[in-house]
Structure formats: C-alpha cells, structure tokens
Design a protein around this motif. Structure first.
Motif, PDB file in Angstrom:
ATOM      1  N   THR A 168     -10.073  84.173  76.191  1.00 21.09           N
ATOM      2  CA  THR A 168     -10.222  84.771  74.872  1.00 21.09           C
ATOM      3  C   THR A 168     -10.801  86.176  75.001  1.00 21.09           C
ATOM      4  OG1 THR A 168     -10.621  82.598  73.888  1.00 21.09           O
ATOM      5  CG2 THR A 168     -11.280  84.521  72.599  1.00 21.09           C
ATOM      6  N   SER A 221     -12.287  87.557  68.722  1.00 22.22           N
ATOM      7  CA  SER A 221     -12.230  86.538  67.680  1.00 22.22           C
ATOM      8  C   SER A 221     -12.698  87.140  66.366  1.00 22.22           C
ATOM      9  CB  SER A 221     -13.105  85.340  68.066  1.00 22.22           C
ATOM     10  OG  SER A 221     -13.022  84.318  67.096  1.00 22.22           O
ATOM     11  N   ASP A 256     -13.165  86.145  62.048  1.00 20.55           N
ATOM     12  CA  ASP A 256     -13.140  85.166  60.964  1.00 20.55           C
ATOM     13  C   ASP A 256     -12.358  85.742  59.784  1.00 20.55           C
ATOM     14  OD1 ASP A 256     -13.591  83.330  58.953  1.00 20.55           O
ATOM     15  OD2 ASP A 256     -15.753  83.254  59.209  1.00 20.55           O
ATOM     16  N   HIS A 314      -7.304  77.131  69.905  1.00 23.35           N
ATOM     17  CA  HIS A 314      -8.483  77.667  69.236  1.00 23.35           C
ATOM     18  C   HIS A 314      -9.612  76.644  69.232  1.00 23.35           C
ATOM     19  CE1 HIS A 314      -6.507  81.059  66.638  1.00 23.35           C
ATOM     20  NE2 HIS A 314      -6.151  81.111  67.902  1.00 23.35           N
ATOM     21  N   SER A 373      -8.343  73.169  64.605  1.00 27.41           N
ATOM     22  CA  SER A 373      -7.445  74.249  64.198  1.00 27.41           C
ATOM     23  C   SER A 373      -6.015  73.743  64.041  1.00 27.41           C
ATOM     24  CB  SER A 373      -7.482  75.385  65.229  1.00 27.41           C
ATOM     25  OG  SER A 373      -6.890  74.974  66.445  1.00 27.41           O
ATOM     26  N   SER A 408      -2.374  75.514  64.466  1.00 29.79           N
ATOM     27  CA  SER A 408      -1.795  76.743  65.011  1.00 29.79           C
ATOM     28  C   SER A 408      -0.562  77.154  64.209  1.00 29.79           C
ATOM     29  CB  SER A 408      -1.428  76.529  66.482  1.00 29.79           C
ATOM     30  OG  SER A 408      -2.559  76.112  67.222  1.00 29.79           O
ATOM     31  N   CYS A 437      -3.401  83.048  65.078  1.00 25.98           N
ATOM     32  CA  CYS A 437      -4.301  82.749  63.965  1.00 25.98           C
ATOM     33  C   CYS A 437      -4.069  81.317  63.511  1.00 25.98           C
ATOM     34  CB  CYS A 437      -4.113  83.741  62.819  1.00 25.98           C
ATOM     35  SG  CYS A 437      -2.486  83.730  62.044  1.00 25.98           S
ATOM     36  N   VAL A 457      -9.308  81.567  61.737  1.00 19.81           N
ATOM     37  CA  VAL A 457      -9.693  82.448  62.840  1.00 19.81           C
ATOM     38  C   VAL A 457      -8.468  83.188  63.373  1.00 19.81           C
ATOM     39  CG1 VAL A 457     -10.622  82.545  65.186  1.00 19.81           C
ATOM     40  CG2 VAL A 457     -11.635  81.006  63.525  1.00 19.81           C
ATOM     41  N   LYS A 499      -7.418  85.343  66.817  1.00 22.81           N
ATOM     42  CA  LYS A 499      -7.885  85.570  68.185  1.00 22.81           C
ATOM     43  C   LYS A 499      -6.865  86.384  68.973  1.00 22.81           C
ATOM     44  CE  LYS A 499     -11.041  81.671  68.650  1.00 22.81           C
ATOM     45  NZ  LYS A 499     -11.625  80.683  69.575  1.00 22.81           N
ATOM     46  N   TRP A 508      -5.884  86.828  73.081  1.00 20.07           N
ATOM     47  CA  TRP A 508      -6.107  86.150  74.346  1.00 20.07           C
ATOM     48  C   TRP A 508      -5.101  86.608  75.390  1.00 20.07           C
ATOM     49  CZ3 TRP A 508      -1.856  82.843  75.243  1.00 20.07           C
ATOM     50  CH2 TRP A 508      -1.120  82.454  74.100  1.00 20.07           C
TER      51      TRP A 508
END
Length: 337
Positions: free
Chosen positions: A13, A16, A18, A304, A308, A310, A324, A330, A332, A334
C-alpha cells in the motif's frame, strides 16, 4: 489454498484516503495526472419510518498524482509517488465515470439517471459541469467512450442501452435498445468495429447490437449463471471481448461468435470492473479483492480489508493501481512487483 501458496504477489500500500461516502469508481487520466474517485451514499430522511424515504448523495474527489525523482527523500511516499487532493465536487450518487482521452473531460452517470460531462481545468485544478443530460427514468449505471471519443454508450437500471453522439454541445441519443429484462449493469463499444456495441444485464444475458440496425444482432443468455456486471473490448487482441459476472468468472469471447467463450478463469468474487493495460487486466472482484491478471493468469491479489467490497479500480502505471471500496469508503494506491 492461500494467495501465498498459489505464489501470488502481495502488493504494498502506498496511499490511503477516506472518501467518507461509499466509493465505487476511480478513473485515472495519465495526461492530466488526475485520479477521479466517485462515491454513492444512501441516506434515510426519516429513519423511524417503516418505509423511510431516502436520498442518494455522491461526491467526486480529484487527486493530483506526481512522481518524485528521489523516493528516498519522500518518506511519506516511499516509491516516489505523491498524491494530494485538489478538488471535490458534490453530485448525485455516482455509478460510473470515464475520462475522454481526446480532451480533458470526464463523463459521469448517476442515480438521477443523468449523463454529466465535466471539464477539468489544469490551471484551476478543478472541474466544472459542461452539460447534464437526463438519460434514464431509473439509475444510469455504466458508460464508456468509443475509441474516437465522439460517442458515449450508457446502460441503466431499466434494462435499456443508449448510444449518444458527443460534440461540444449536449450529447444526443442516436440509438436506444431495450433488450434486457432487468438491470443492464454494463456496456462497451467494440475496439475494432465502430458499429458494434455490447451490454450485459442482470438477466444473465450478453447482448451485441449493430448501430446500423434497430435491434439485437447476437445474444447469449446460457453461459453466465448470474448477472453480467462488467465488460471490456480488448485493445490488444483483435475481436476479443472480456466479460465479468456475479458468478465470479472472467470470460474471454470472440466478438464475432458469442455462442461460447474461448477462455475463462474463476477469480473468487463477483467481477465489477475490468481495466486493461497491455496484456494485463486489473479486476475489481467485490469480496475477492483486486486482482492483476497477465492474459488470463492471476499474478497478484490485493485486499483493502475483510469488510470491504471491491468496486472501483484503474491502472496508474505498469506496476501501480488505484482501487476504492464500498463499505469501508476507502481509496488506495498500491504497487505490485
């Protein structure tokens, strides 16, 4: 068998964020260096009621991604990729978004049944609305640009598919099809034949239309055991179509013959997004996380968290992706080796 036992790469990761509202779509524009993230939130207006009225709210976040030449001097960005929020736009709940690569505009479909076109201005680092077209009596679920970026296809919760001409003025509907019995979750243009478009629906049907005719030209409702939820026409291999389904299978088809898939792989979750980069595919697989496939072989999986769902994913570069998720809201970034 675990991912480690299968020899899959474990991504790291990088970032991140929110999103507050549940996130379901992220789209990267490499020319602008802008990552757009769309959200979908259902709020109860009167929670005490047995059948409370709801409102569907959304927000679009715009992050500027920059590559730093000396990663060692950026401890907060250990691989030389920096991200910062430059704008946020309030919107009806977002279902899908796609950038045009011909000009700095973002097409968005939302829960009010609208196709909204935003123009991004680099100097101001924000986007403004160019047009808003009422396109569905239900929810507008998915959209895609054609390879020339002068047409847009949109599917909706009423099972309809519409193709629009896109110019500097309002998008104009030129074709409309009503061939799905339930939600039409996904749609796309053929990357090779400008007259062919495809759609997939909750009726387990994969449909093909020719824009020179008024109706369906091919249909397969026997192979997908659950709703068809994602699709993309292969930009690398001629006449190849990739579909994803709630049944957790990714399938490759020959666009000229939809009687049976030519290849398939089970990915461990319902497929919601498919993105291509060269011979590789990035897949958002709901409860199965995010997968990287080389052709049709899984080489990496990223999750995640256990709670979560996906939904959104896109490529940043050859080894970096954005994703997300819905329940844990969230975004992210990666990287995988």
């Amino acid at each position: 068998m675990t991912d480690e036992e299968q020899g899959l790469v474990r991504p790291e990761t990088l970032f991140s964020f929110d999103t507050e509202y549940s996130a379901d779509s992220c789209e990267y524009n490499p020319e602008l260096g802008i990552l757009a993230t769309g959200t979908y939130q259902v709020n109860k207006l009167n929670p005490e009621s047995e059948s409370p009225e709801t409102e569907k709210l959304g927000r679009i976040y715009l992050h500027k991604l920059t590559h730093t030449p000396n990663p060692d001097s950026q401890p907060e960005s250990p691989v030389g990729l920096d991200s910062h929020l430059v704008s946020r736009l309030e919107s009806p709940a977002v279902l899908d978004m796609k950038w045009s690569m011909r000009e700095p505009v973002l097409g968005v479909v939302n829960a009010k049944g609208q196709l909204v076109i935003y123009k991004y201005t680099p100097e101001e680092q924000t986007a403004s609305m160019l047009s808003s077209t009422d396109i569905s009596e239900g929810l507008a679920l998915a959209l895609e640009w054609n390879i020339y970026y002068d047409r847009i296809i949109v599917s909706d919760s009423k099972g309809k598919v519409r193709v629009l001409n896109y110019t500097d003025s309002e998008p104009v509907v030129i074709n409309e099809y009503s061939e799905h019995g339930y939600e039409s979750w996904t749609c796309c243009f053929s990357a090779r034949d400008p007259n062919l478009v495809f759609s997939g629906g909750d009726d387990c049907s994969l449909n093909c239309y020719d824009l020179r005719t008024d109706g369906l030209v091919h249909k397969n409702s026997k192979i997908h055991s659950m709703g068809v939820t994602a699709m993309i026409s292969d930009r690398e291999k001629e006449h190849q179509l990739i579909t994803g389904s709630y049944d957790e299978w990714l399938r490759r088809w020959d666009e000229r013959n939809l009687k049976r898939e030519v290849d398939s792989i089970q990915v461990g979750g319902g497929v919601w997004r498919i993105k291509q980069r060269g011979q590789r595919f990035l897949v958002a697989a709901m409860h199965g996380g995010y997968l990287v496939l080389d052709n049709m072989d899984i080489i990496a999986r990223y999750k995640h968290g256990e709670e979560s769902l996906s939904y959104g994913a896109d490529w940043i570069n050859d080894t970096t992706a954005a994703s997300c998720s819905f329940y844990d809201h969230v975004l992210k970034l990666w990287r995988f080796s």
